[in-house]
Write an enzyme that holds these catalytic residues in place. Structure first.
Site, PDB file in Angstrom:
ATOM      1  N   HIS A  22       1.603  11.646   5.062  1.00  0.00           N
ATOM      2  CA  HIS A  22       0.498  11.400   4.141  1.00  0.00           C
ATOM      3  C   HIS A  22       0.042   9.952   4.274  1.00  0.00           C
ATOM      4  CE1 HIS A  22       4.349  10.807   2.057  1.00  0.00           C
ATOM      5  NE2 HIS A  22       3.773   9.808   1.398  1.00  0.00           N
ATOM      6  N   HIS A  25      -1.810   7.103   1.967  1.00  0.00           N
ATOM      7  CA  HIS A  25      -2.261   6.698   0.635  1.00  0.00           C
ATOM      8  C   HIS A  25      -3.606   5.980   0.786  1.00  0.00           C
ATOM      9  CE1 HIS A  25       1.872   6.874  -1.359  1.00  0.00           C
ATOM     10  NE2 HIS A  25       2.220   6.809  -0.088  1.00  0.00           N
TER      11      HIS A  25
HETATM   12  P1  AMP Z   1       5.769   8.050  -0.249  1.00  0.00           P
HETATM   13  O1  AMP Z   1       6.742   7.360  -1.148  1.00  0.00           O
HETATM   14  O2  AMP Z   1       4.988   7.146   0.647  1.00  0.00           O
HETATM   15  O3  AMP Z   1       6.445   9.184   0.514  1.00  0.00           O
HETATM   16  O4  AMP Z   1       4.669   8.692  -1.193  1.00  0.00           O
HETATM   17  C1  AMP Z   1       4.868   9.875  -1.894  1.00  0.00           C
HETATM   18  C2  AMP Z   1       3.898   9.873  -3.021  1.00  0.00           C
HETATM   19  O5  AMP Z   1       3.771  11.194  -3.516  1.00  0.00           O
HETATM   20  C3  AMP Z   1       4.314   9.000  -4.210  1.00  0.00           C
HETATM   21  O6  AMP Z   1       3.322   7.994  -4.426  1.00  0.00           O
HETATM   22  C4  AMP Z   1       4.393   9.995  -5.371  1.00  0.00           C
HETATM   23  O7  AMP Z   1       3.922   9.449  -6.586  1.00  0.00           O
HETATM   24  C5  AMP Z   1       3.530  11.131  -4.872  1.00  0.00           C
HETATM   25  N1  AMP Z   1       3.826  12.451  -5.423  1.00  0.00           N
HETATM   26  C6  AMP Z   1       5.032  13.039  -5.498  1.00  0.00           C
HETATM   27  N2  AMP Z   1       4.918  14.286  -6.005  1.00  0.00           N
HETATM   28  C7  AMP Z   1       3.600  14.472  -6.266  1.00  0.00           C
HETATM   29  C8  AMP Z   1       2.829  15.536  -6.800  1.00  0.00           C
HETATM   30  N3  AMP Z   1       3.404  16.682  -7.200  1.00  0.00           N
HETATM   31  N4  AMP Z   1       1.496  15.383  -6.925  1.00  0.00           N
HETATM   32  C9  AMP Z   1       0.901  14.235  -6.534  1.00  0.00           C
HETATM   33  N5  AMP Z   1       1.577  13.194  -6.002  1.00  0.00           N
HETATM   34  C10 AMP Z   1       2.900  13.302  -5.878  1.00  0.00           C
END
Ligand code: AMP
Length: 111
Positions: A97, A99
């Site tokens: 993903h 951001h």
């Molecule tokens: P990372 O730490 O770069 O892997 O980013 C994962 C992101 O996913 C974090 O910023 C979380 O807040 C976000 N996240 C986790 N679960 C969900 C969800 N169900 N819906 C939207 N965002 C999520």
């Protein structure tokens, strides 16, 4: 299966702001800026490195981000893109993903 695959399959809800055949964009559940959207390929690949090996994937993902930036009318002087690759870099969901953060000023370096 990661939580992001469940969002792709619409098995769990998400605030989806962008979708096409290959890419989904939805708001981060713990936003770090007024605009904080996660862009993911619908194909499950683990991280930036794996994603880079997939023909066309990055083009489609970044084109989707560009389209969203245009549609949402984001300030072109105030955009940050982040991808964490690996647990030691802060990755917590192992479905690639990017951001997209906007709507405030940012500093450097990141934590
Ligand atoms: P990372 O730490 O770069 O892997 O980013 C994962 C992101 O996913 C974090 O910023 C979380 O807040 C976000 N996240 C986790 N679960 C969900 C969800 N169900 N819906 C939207 N965002 C999520």
């Amino acid at each position: 299966m990661t939580i992001f695959e469940k969002i792709i399959n619409k098995e769990i809800p998400a605030d989806i702001v962008y979708e096409n055949e290959w890419v989904l964009g939805f708001r981060d559940i713990a936003p770090q800026a007024p605009v904080h959207v996660l862009f993911i390929p619908k194909k499950p690949v683990e991280n930036f490195l794996e994603a880079s090996l997939e023909e066309g994937l990055m083009d489609r993902l970044f084109s989707a981000i560009y389209e969203f930036v245009e549609q949402a009318g984001l300030n072109r002087e105030q955009i940050r893109l982040v991808t964490n690759c690996g647990a030691l870099a802060g990755q917590s969901v192992f479905h690639f993903h990017v951001h997209l953060l906007s709507g405030r000023n940012f500093s450097w370096p990141p934590g």
